[in-house]
Design an enzyme around this catalytic site. Structure first.
Site, PDB file in Angstrom:
ATOM      1  N   SER A 103       0.859  -1.178   0.026  1.00 40.96           N
ATOM      2  CA  SER A 103      -0.060   0.168  -0.098  1.00 40.96           C
ATOM      3  C   SER A 103       0.920   1.471   0.121  1.00 40.96           C
ATOM      4  O   SER A 103       0.367   2.077  -0.199  1.00 40.96           O
ATOM      5  CB  SER A 103      -0.866   0.064   1.391  1.00 40.96           C
ATOM      6  OG  SER A 103      -0.200  -0.181   2.675  1.00 40.96           O
ATOM      7  N   ASP A 157      -2.833   8.243   7.971  1.00 40.79           N
ATOM      8  CA  ASP A 157      -4.064   7.348   8.571  1.00 40.79           C
ATOM      9  C   ASP A 157      -3.120   6.592   9.761  1.00 40.79           C
ATOM     10  O   ASP A 157      -1.868   6.821   9.784  1.00 40.79           O
ATOM     11  CB  ASP A 157      -4.762   6.405   7.668  1.00 40.79           C
ATOM     12  CG  ASP A 157      -3.961   5.516   6.756  1.00 40.79           C
ATOM     13  OD1 ASP A 157      -2.904   5.431   7.176  1.00 40.79           O
ATOM     14  OD2 ASP A 157      -4.544   4.987   5.793  1.00 40.79           O
ATOM     15  N   HIS A 170      -0.329   4.837   6.962  1.00 38.10           N
ATOM     16  CA  HIS A 170       0.713   5.535   5.618  1.00 38.10           C
ATOM     17  C   HIS A 170       0.992   7.026   5.917  1.00 38.10           C
ATOM     18  O   HIS A 170       0.210   7.873   6.416  1.00 38.10           O
ATOM     19  CB  HIS A 170      -0.195   5.292   4.409  1.00 38.10           C
ATOM     20  CG  HIS A 170      -0.963   4.063   4.254  1.00 38.10           C
ATOM     21  ND1 HIS A 170      -2.106   3.694   4.960  1.00 38.10           N
ATOM     22  CD2 HIS A 170      -0.286   3.184   3.986  1.00 38.10           C
ATOM     23  CE1 HIS A 170      -2.283   2.370   4.637  1.00 38.10           C
ATOM     24  NE2 HIS A 170      -1.225   1.884   3.816  1.00 38.10           N
TER      25      HIS A 170
END
Length: 359
Positions: A47, A334, A337
């Protein structure tokens, strides 16, 4: 040839004078050495570098809704796991390739854009097959298949010699292993201690590198694991009442990084016509977390989005939950990340040494 990147770099002025390579913070671009070109940036991983591929697969791990992307081209959620641009975007721009790196699964991607690179990455992916069983992300093995399909599509639009030139002169970036260490290793403990698991993981990394090398790649950039124990979500889970960094997770990341660096050097010594660069993601990441004010941040132990910022990620960050007043003051977007600004600063940390060693 193999090179190890130091966690920090020389002063910008000295670097520009002696290396003739300069990168200006935030929006700059490198001047590459003479007779060097980068045709494309090709990215594999999780991610941290998924540009939106998860939008097109059956997984819960998506970032294609607000507030994700709220600072991307006027507030467009693309599937990037941040408020704006991410590592691949900053690397592609700095290398003079293009401003934004698209996901390979984008059905609207044009052939010209395809030729300058894409990301095959998938949020939640990892080298350990167990990881994608848990997350339903695109496994690294399937990302390799996507790369082969990408080469096939190029060959349908341009001559084979042109395709070979694109692949040979590309820069391949691999950012994975984080989910393996965080999600899968605790479940593998009955089979592996941390050393055995790290060795197993590194073997999978080297097998992957060997495969892409066989397909013509000659410039390979491998990111280490970051300081996983200091991610806001991990601090909340493992850091006790004070939410300290998780020592166990950080120690596992450091051991994995050490083995990866050593084994990558051994692998690379067999291919002197290629270059493999180990990027220390751990120490720049930790440096920002430990001294956020040095980098213009006020908060580095919580994310900007969500009710608390301490654990929220993915759907716990949504249009109904608040975000911080100024995301430029937060290193993390978040619970997992970085923000766009965070990614930009990380790239600045690694970029100068990367250019010196890769070209």
């Amino acid at each position: 040839m193999f090179f190890i990147m130091s966690p920090f770099v020389a002063e910008l002025l000295l670097f520009c004078l002696y290396a003739s390579v300069c990168f200006f913070r935030g929006e700059g671009q490198i001047t590459l050495p003479k007779n060097v070109s980068v045709s494309a940036v090709l990215v594999f991983g999780d991610s941290f570098v998924d540009q939106g591929n998860n939008n097109y697969v059956n997984t819960l791990g998506k970032g294609n809704y607000l507030p994700y992307g709220k600072d991307f081209q006027g507030g467009k959620p693309t599937g990037r796991f941040s408020n704006g641009r991410t590592l691949p975007d900053f690397l592609a721009k700095a290398l003079g390739v293009k401003d934004y790196l698209p996901p390979s699964l984008d059905p609207l991607i044009k052939d010209d854009d395809l030729q300058t690179g894409v990301s095959f990455a998938s949020g939640g992916s990892g080298f350990d097959p167990l990881t994608t069983t848990i997350t339903t992300a695109i496994p690294m093995s399937v990302q390799l298949d996507m790369f082969k399909q990408y080469i096939g599509r190029l060959k349908r639009t341009i001559e084979e010699e042109g395709v070979n030139n694109i692949i040979t002169n590309s820069v391949v970036v691999i950012v994975a292993g984080n989910n393996d260490l965080f999600l899968s290793f605790p479940l593998r403990r009955p089979q592996y201690d941390v050393t055995a698991y790290s060795n197993m993981l590194v073997k999978l990394v080297l097998d992957f590198i060997q495969e892409i090398h066989t397909l013509g790649v000659r410039r390979i950039v491998v990111f280490s694991a970051p300081s996983i124990g200091c991610l806001p979500e991990v601090r909340t889970i493992s850091g006790g009442l004070l939410r300290n960094c998780g020592d166990e997770e950080n120690n596992a990341a450091q051991l994995y990084n050490s083995i990866l660096k050593q084994q990558l050097q051994i692998w690379a010594s067999s291919f002197p016509q290629s270059k493999a660069v180990f990027v220390d993601y751990y120490n720049p990441f930790l440096s920002i977390i430990e001294s956020p004010h040095n980098y213009g941040f006020d908060v580095a132990d919580k994310g900007c989005c969500g009710l608390t910022g301490e654990i929220e990620v993915l759907y716990l960050c949504n249009k109904l939950t608040p975000t911080c007043p100024d995301d430029s003051k937060y290193f993390f977007w978040d619970g997992f990340h970085p923000t766009e600004k965070g990614y930009s600063i990380i790239v600045n940390h690694i970029l100068q040494d990367l250019v010196k060693t890769l070209f």
